[in-house]
Design an enzyme around this catalytic site. Structure first.
Site, short mmCIF file in Angstrom:
data_model
loop_
_atom_site.label_atom_id
_atom_site.label_comp_id
_atom_site.label_asym_id
_atom_site.label_seq_id
_atom_site.Cartn_x
_atom_site.Cartn_y
_atom_site.Cartn_z
N GLU A 1 0.64 -1.57 -0.09
CA GLU A 1 -0.13 0.28 -0.21
C GLU A 1 1.46 1.28 0.11
OE1 GLU A 1 -4.35 -0.89 2.92
OE2 GLU A 1 -1.77 -0.39 3.66
N CYS A 2 0.72 2.23 -0.87
CA CYS A 2 0.78 3.44 -0.60
C CYS A 2 2.28 3.90 -0.72
CB CYS A 2 0.76 4.28 0.28
SG CYS A 2 0.90 6.12 -0.05
N GLY A 3 3.51 3.55 0.69
CA GLY A 3 4.84 3.52 0.89
C GLY A 3 5.37 2.28 0.69
N SER B 1 -0.80 -0.67 -4.26
CA SER B 1 -2.12 0.71 -4.93
C SER B 1 -1.57 1.19 -3.49
CB SER B 1 -2.81 -0.50 -5.06
OG SER B 1 -4.04 1.02 -4.27
#
EC number: 6.3.5.11
Length: 457
Positions: A329-331, A429
């Site tokens: 996720e993200c990071g 994502s």
């Protein structure tokens, strides 16, 4: 019963008030469970640092009203006191047009009394109009009392009290301007607890402030959980846990710290053994891991250290290329890219599984997202719709073709775009997910992990 801390708007001091109350209760060795309205990760870190218990998010967009009631009831029953920190202003909802997912929504849903925090720094007699407006705007809500924050002097306090007296609203807390306790912040909010060397000193300051600033004889009965409702049954487990625990490697350090405790609980309940490791300092993955989970965080601030840990990068890349199911996720997505360009324009080599570069910028991407899966992934089959949220200041130089998700903002009229990567057995994502009420998502992920484990010697 519990107490909900609300503000008349953002920035009035809800978090300071909440932490001061929690720290005082903890100093008195009273057991307390905290909750946070909305999708935030960092405020709950401070709650947990004070109470020693994971703070639980209450977000009806990411989960559901039923899940919020179940989560709140089951966790608050384990302690003597419970406290909920609100989000934004009391009536500010996800859309801005109504109060769905607002602090007021949660107060009605859980039937909680409200402690309203008022920023008095630029008010005298007008404070009564503000308090009256908030009390009368929604008759279903119970404003149990007020906290007067940023009071300038004793004369100022006398004026505020005189103005408020006709309302018969108890003043349950008074914080003066010189009481201000500064918690450092930066581009995505407060600096996380793991990066504050003076954290214990800060907690001690908050505890002293909490003991001195509140009307505890009046507050404690509002905070008690003695009358909590019958516990709700937990969400059903989609299938029995595997006979042998699956070992799941969870990246958790200063660079990767954004995890909902409920997500980790689901993995445990479904039979996973969670192995926490650090991409910053560990040279290899935990032994026997059958899956990888990279949460969000601040890889951009630790890009040099992540880049220097070449051994960890190679271990992650080899595992993913071998088909180990991975959720990022993200990071986590940024770490799996070819490189990361930080705020100073320096380019740092990352894992290199995704053929793109994450570039930090000034623009903040923020908001709830409706995501429709365009491909089968280890987390969900094609056609699945989930709600998540984005919160980042980076962008990618290359977008996937085809993308993992078709995403749209909370407003149905907002633009539709493509986002996310799905290759090998990787689901990556920018969209953060809370699995509350959707245990089929972690169950599917662990099914993939179990199949991978069977292929390993």
């Amino acid at each position: 019963m519990a107490l909900l801390i609300a503000g008349e708007r953002s920035g009035v001091g809800k978090t300071t008030v909440t932490l001061a109350l929690l720290a005082a209760l903890q100093r008195w060795q009273l057991s307390v469970q905290s909750f946070k309205v909305g999708p935030d990760y960092i405020d709950p870190m401070f709650h947990q640092a004070v109470t020693g218990r994971p703070c639980r998010n209450l977000d009806p967009v990411l989960t559901s009203e039923a899940y919020i009631q179940q989560c709140f009831s089951n966790h608050s029953r384990k302690v003597d006191y419970a406290l909920v920190e609100g989000v934004m202003g009391l009536f500010d909802g996800a859309s801005g047009a109504d109060d769905w997912a607002s602090t007021a929504h949660i107060a009605r849903l859980l039937n909680l009394p409200i402690l309203l925090v008022l920023d008095c720094s630029r008010l005298s007699r007008s404070v009564a109009a503000v308090a009256h407006g908030y009390r009368s705007f929604d008759p279903q809500l119970q404003i149990a009392g007020l906290v007067l924050n940023r009071v300038g002097s004793e004369r100022h306090l006398d004026l505020l009290k005189t103005a408020l007296a006709p309302l018969n609203l108890p003043i349950l807390g008074i914080l003066h301007r010189h009481d201000a306790i500064t918690i450092p912040d930066r581009h995505l909010g407060l600096v996380p607890t793991a990066e504050l060397p003076e954290l214990q000193h800060l907690i001690d300051q908050l505890a002293s402030l909490g003991q001195q600033s509140f009307n505890w004889p009046h507050l404690l009965p509002l905070l008690t959980t003695a009358s909590s409702p019958t516990p709700y049954p937990p969400p059903p487990i989609p299938h029995p846990p595997p006979p042998h625990p699956l070992r799941l490697a969870i990246a958790h350090d200063r660079a990767f710290s954004f995890y909902y405790p409920d997500n980790l609980d689901f993995l445990n309940q479904l039979g996973a053994e969670l192995l926490f490791w650090s991409p910053l300092t560990d040279p290899d993955l935990p032994p026997g891991a059958s899956g990888l989970y990279f949460g969000g965080g601040f890889p951009e601030l630790f890009a040099a250290e992540l880049s220097e840990n070449w051994a960890a990068q190679q271990a992650v890349k080899a595992a993913i290329l071998a088909g180990m199911p991975t959720y990022a996720e993200c990071g986590g997505l940024m770490y799996l890219a070819e490189s990361l360009i930080d705020f100073e324009g320096q380019n740092w080599k990352m894992v290199g599984v995704l053929p793109t570069t994450a570039v930090m910028g000034k623009r903040l991407t923020l908001g709830y997202r409706r995501a429709l899966a365009q491909q089968d992934s280890p987390l969900m089959p094609i056609g699945t719709t989930v709600w998540g949220h984005e919160f980042h200041r980076s962008s990618l130089t290359l977008l996937p073709q085809p993308a993992l998700y078709q995403i749209q903002g909370y407003d149905p009229a907002s633009a539709v775009s493509q986002e996310g990567w799905c290759q090998y057995q990787l689901h990556a994502s920018y969209v953060h997910l809370h699995w509350g009420g959707r245990p089929e998502i972690p169950a599917r992920f662990l099914d993939y992990c179990a199949r991978f484990a069977q292929t390993q010697p």
